[in-house]
Design a protein around this motif. Structure first.
Motif, short mmCIF file in Angstrom:
data_model
loop_
_atom_site.label_atom_id
_atom_site.label_comp_id
_atom_site.label_asym_id
_atom_site.label_seq_id
_atom_site.Cartn_x
_atom_site.Cartn_y
_atom_site.Cartn_z
N UNK A 41 0.85 -1.20 0.00
CA UNK A 41 0.00 0.00 0.00
C UNK A 41 0.88 1.24 0.00
N UNK A 42 1.94 1.21 0.84
CA UNK A 42 2.86 2.35 0.87
C UNK A 42 3.50 2.56 -0.50
N UNK A 43 3.95 1.45 -1.13
CA UNK A 43 4.58 1.57 -2.44
C UNK A 43 3.61 2.12 -3.48
N UNK A 44 2.34 1.69 -3.38
CA UNK A 44 1.33 2.19 -4.32
C UNK A 44 1.16 3.69 -4.15
N UNK A 45 1.13 4.14 -2.88
CA UNK A 45 1.01 5.59 -2.62
C UNK A 45 2.24 6.32 -3.15
N UNK A 46 3.42 5.72 -2.94
CA UNK A 46 4.66 6.32 -3.46
C UNK A 46 4.55 6.52 -4.97
N UNK A 47 4.00 5.50 -5.65
CA UNK A 47 3.92 5.56 -7.10
C UNK A 47 2.96 6.65 -7.56
N UNK A 48 1.90 6.86 -6.76
CA UNK A 48 0.92 7.87 -7.16
C UNK A 48 1.40 9.27 -6.81
N UNK A 49 2.37 9.36 -5.87
CA UNK A 49 2.79 10.68 -5.40
C UNK A 49 3.56 11.41 -6.49
N UNK A 61 11.95 -1.10 -6.09
CA UNK A 61 11.52 -2.21 -5.22
C UNK A 61 10.73 -3.23 -6.05
N UNK A 62 9.74 -2.73 -6.80
CA UNK A 62 8.87 -3.65 -7.54
C UNK A 62 9.67 -4.43 -8.58
N UNK A 63 10.55 -3.73 -9.33
CA UNK A 63 11.30 -4.43 -10.38
C UNK A 63 12.28 -5.44 -9.79
N UNK A 64 12.94 -5.06 -8.67
CA UNK A 64 13.88 -6.00 -8.04
C UNK A 64 13.14 -7.23 -7.54
N UNK A 65 12.00 -7.01 -6.88
CA UNK A 65 11.27 -8.13 -6.29
C UNK A 65 10.75 -9.06 -7.38
N UNK A 66 10.38 -8.49 -8.53
CA UNK A 66 9.76 -9.31 -9.57
C UNK A 66 10.77 -9.93 -10.53
N UNK A 104 6.53 -6.49 -3.48
CA UNK A 104 6.72 -6.14 -4.89
C UNK A 104 5.57 -6.61 -5.75
N UNK A 105 5.20 -7.89 -5.60
CA UNK A 105 4.12 -8.44 -6.44
C UNK A 105 2.78 -7.80 -6.11
N UNK A 106 2.53 -7.60 -4.79
CA UNK A 106 1.24 -7.02 -4.40
C UNK A 106 1.11 -5.58 -4.88
N UNK A 107 2.23 -4.83 -4.84
CA UNK A 107 2.18 -3.44 -5.32
C UNK A 107 1.75 -3.43 -6.79
N UNK A 108 2.27 -4.39 -7.55
CA UNK A 108 1.89 -4.48 -8.96
C UNK A 108 0.40 -4.83 -9.10
N UNK A 109 -0.07 -5.76 -8.23
CA UNK A 109 -1.49 -6.11 -8.22
C UNK A 109 -2.35 -4.88 -7.93
N UNK A 110 -1.94 -4.13 -6.91
CA UNK A 110 -2.72 -2.96 -6.51
C UNK A 110 -2.76 -1.94 -7.64
N UNK A 111 -1.64 -1.82 -8.36
CA UNK A 111 -1.61 -0.86 -9.45
C UNK A 111 -2.62 -1.26 -10.52
N UNK A 142 -10.92 0.65 -0.49
CA UNK A 142 -11.77 -0.54 -0.34
C UNK A 142 -12.05 -1.23 -1.68
N UNK A 143 -12.26 -0.41 -2.72
CA UNK A 143 -12.52 -1.00 -4.03
C UNK A 143 -11.27 -1.67 -4.60
N UNK A 144 -10.12 -1.05 -4.30
CA UNK A 144 -8.86 -1.62 -4.75
C UNK A 144 -8.66 -3.00 -4.13
#
Lengths: 221, 217
Positions: A41-49, A61-66, A104-111, A142-144
């Protein structure tokens, strides 16, 4: 057919020990998921910021994890962090590695899930007078979670399977670790690992079913 | 950190490890894809109920950790006196693992082809095989290629686990160097960079194809 005597008794006698290990496995998987969701969730917020540094952190983070193996991530936590004077126990490094991977994977899911939520939702919330943070927290998030829930369930199953990698860094309290210790003592490799495989299968199926039941209860319109 | 005992010979050792990783991945993906296509078509043709045994068996490969599968496979080949090398065992298990995922991808691809299109093909006089070859295959490939690339990447990363059977692939090679040189962070970073270089371009290609080939945008 086989010139080999199967000794299932010996393996079945160790079943209580292995089930204790299964609990540890489940515990690590759950903890790693909780940490993973929070970080994602934090990473998703970072991406939107709008902040470029935060966006770069999230993307790295996401690319390294994946793009590196989970086992590599666990090795990094166990052996690599030693260079900074941080010496993690097998349990901690296993948890850290899996949580890093999950995040990493969940951040991608959330996106992906965010893309499925129409912009009009945010705009409607904002025009009702909600500040941006509140609109995100009460309307979008909640929808996410609803959209991302099924992929997250898959990630949970992955996390359970990944806990078996702990044995490579000397973990000896989870299911794979205990099985390996029993195996080292008796050399009944096939019997012990077959039973471990059955336990993993049952856990994975139980988690999937529980998640489906939960989703049906929570997310139905 | 830049003051390292790592020599060129060690880099070649790492490169050989990476070669082993690529080799195992290539064999597993090739064999797994062929099996996956066969099983996927079978699953589609047989319908839910008749393919239940196949579905169940393939589901086992997706619900049991790969590490456990590898150990079990190795123990089995010893019990059955097949005399397989660790390389053979690793390739067989990884291929089956790949096939289990590939089956789902293939089935999804076939199901994504509209039945009306297939009926039109059949009423034009194409045989079942002709329909599969000229109508279903191109359309299903378009739908499933991004997922298949994702699977290939997954197998590339999961192939690291074959180190447990004693194969010296990339991660095991770097672990050996770490034990000898005692520079864990530096060597692991090189190892991670190699993995990243192998997998990131393919991941980008997959993302590009997904966008480019998406039927609805």
């Amino acid at each position: 057919m086989f010139n080999y005597t199967f000794r299932w008794n010996q393996a079945l006698n160790a079943l209580p020990q292995m089930l204790d290990g299964a609990l540890v496995t489940l515990q690590i998987a759950l903890l790693s998921m909780v940490i993973g969701v929070a970080v994602a969730v934090a990473l998703t917020l970072f991406r939107l910021s709008g902040n470029r540094v935060l966006r770069a952190i999230a993307a790295t983070w996401v690319e390294l994890a994946r793009n590196t193996p989970a086992l590599f991530q666990i090795y990094m936590a166990h052996f690599g962090l030693g260079a900074f004077g941080i010496h993690l126990s097998p349990y901690a490094s296993l948890l850290a590695g899996i949580a890093f991977n999950n995040a990493g994977y969940l951040a991608e899911n959330f996106r992906g899930a965010l893309k499925a939520i129409p912009d009009t939702q945010t705009r409607a919330a904002r025009s009702l007078g909600m500040p941006a943070g509140q609109a995100f927290r009460l309307i979008v998030m909640p929808q996410m979670f609803r959209v991302a829930f099924l992929p997250a369930t898959n990630q949970m199953v992955w996390a359970i399977l990944m806990t078996s990698l702990g044995v490579t860094v000397g973990m000896n309290t989870d299911l794979a670790g205990i099985t390996q210790e029993l195996n080292a003592r008796s050399f009944r490799t096939f019997e012990f690992f077959a039973i471990a495989a059955v336990i993993y299968y049952v856990i994975a199926k139980a988690v999937t079913l529980a998640a489906q039941a939960f989703a049906w209860r929570m997310f139905r319109y | 950190m830049f003051d390292t005992a790592l020599s060129w010979n060690d880099m070649i050792f790492l490169a050989q490890g990476a070669g082993m990783t690529l080799m195992v991945t290539a064999v597993a993906v090739l064999a797994g894809t062929v099996m996956g296509i066969v099983f996927g078509v079978l699953r589609y043709q047989l319908g839910t109920w008749w393919s239940l045994p196949l579905t169940f068996v393939l589901d086992i490969f997706r619900s049991v950790p790969l590490l456990i599968q590898l150990v079990l496979g190795n123990a089995f080949q010893a019990i059955a006196r097949l005399g397989w090398e660790p390389f053979t065992t690793s390739c067989v298990i990884l291929s089956l693992y790949t096939a289990a995922y590939c089956t789902e991808i293939v089935r999804g691809g076939i199901e994504a082809v509209p039945p009306t299109t297939r009926r039109a093909a059949r009423s034009l006089g194409l045989t079942w095989w002709g329909d599969m070859r000229y109508i279903v295959a191109p359309l299903a490939t378009r739908v499933s290629l991004p997922a298949w690339i994702g699977l290939t990447l997954g197998v590339l990363k999961d192939s690291a686990l074959v180190l447990w059977l004693g194969l010296i692939e990339l991660l095991r090679a770097s672990q050996i160097l770490v034990t000898r040189l005692q520079e864990p962070l530096f060597i692991l970073m090189i190892c991670g960079a190699i993995y990243f270089l192998l997998s990131f371009p393919i991941a980008r290609l997959g993302g590009y194809l997904e966008k480019r080939w998406s039927p609805h945008d």
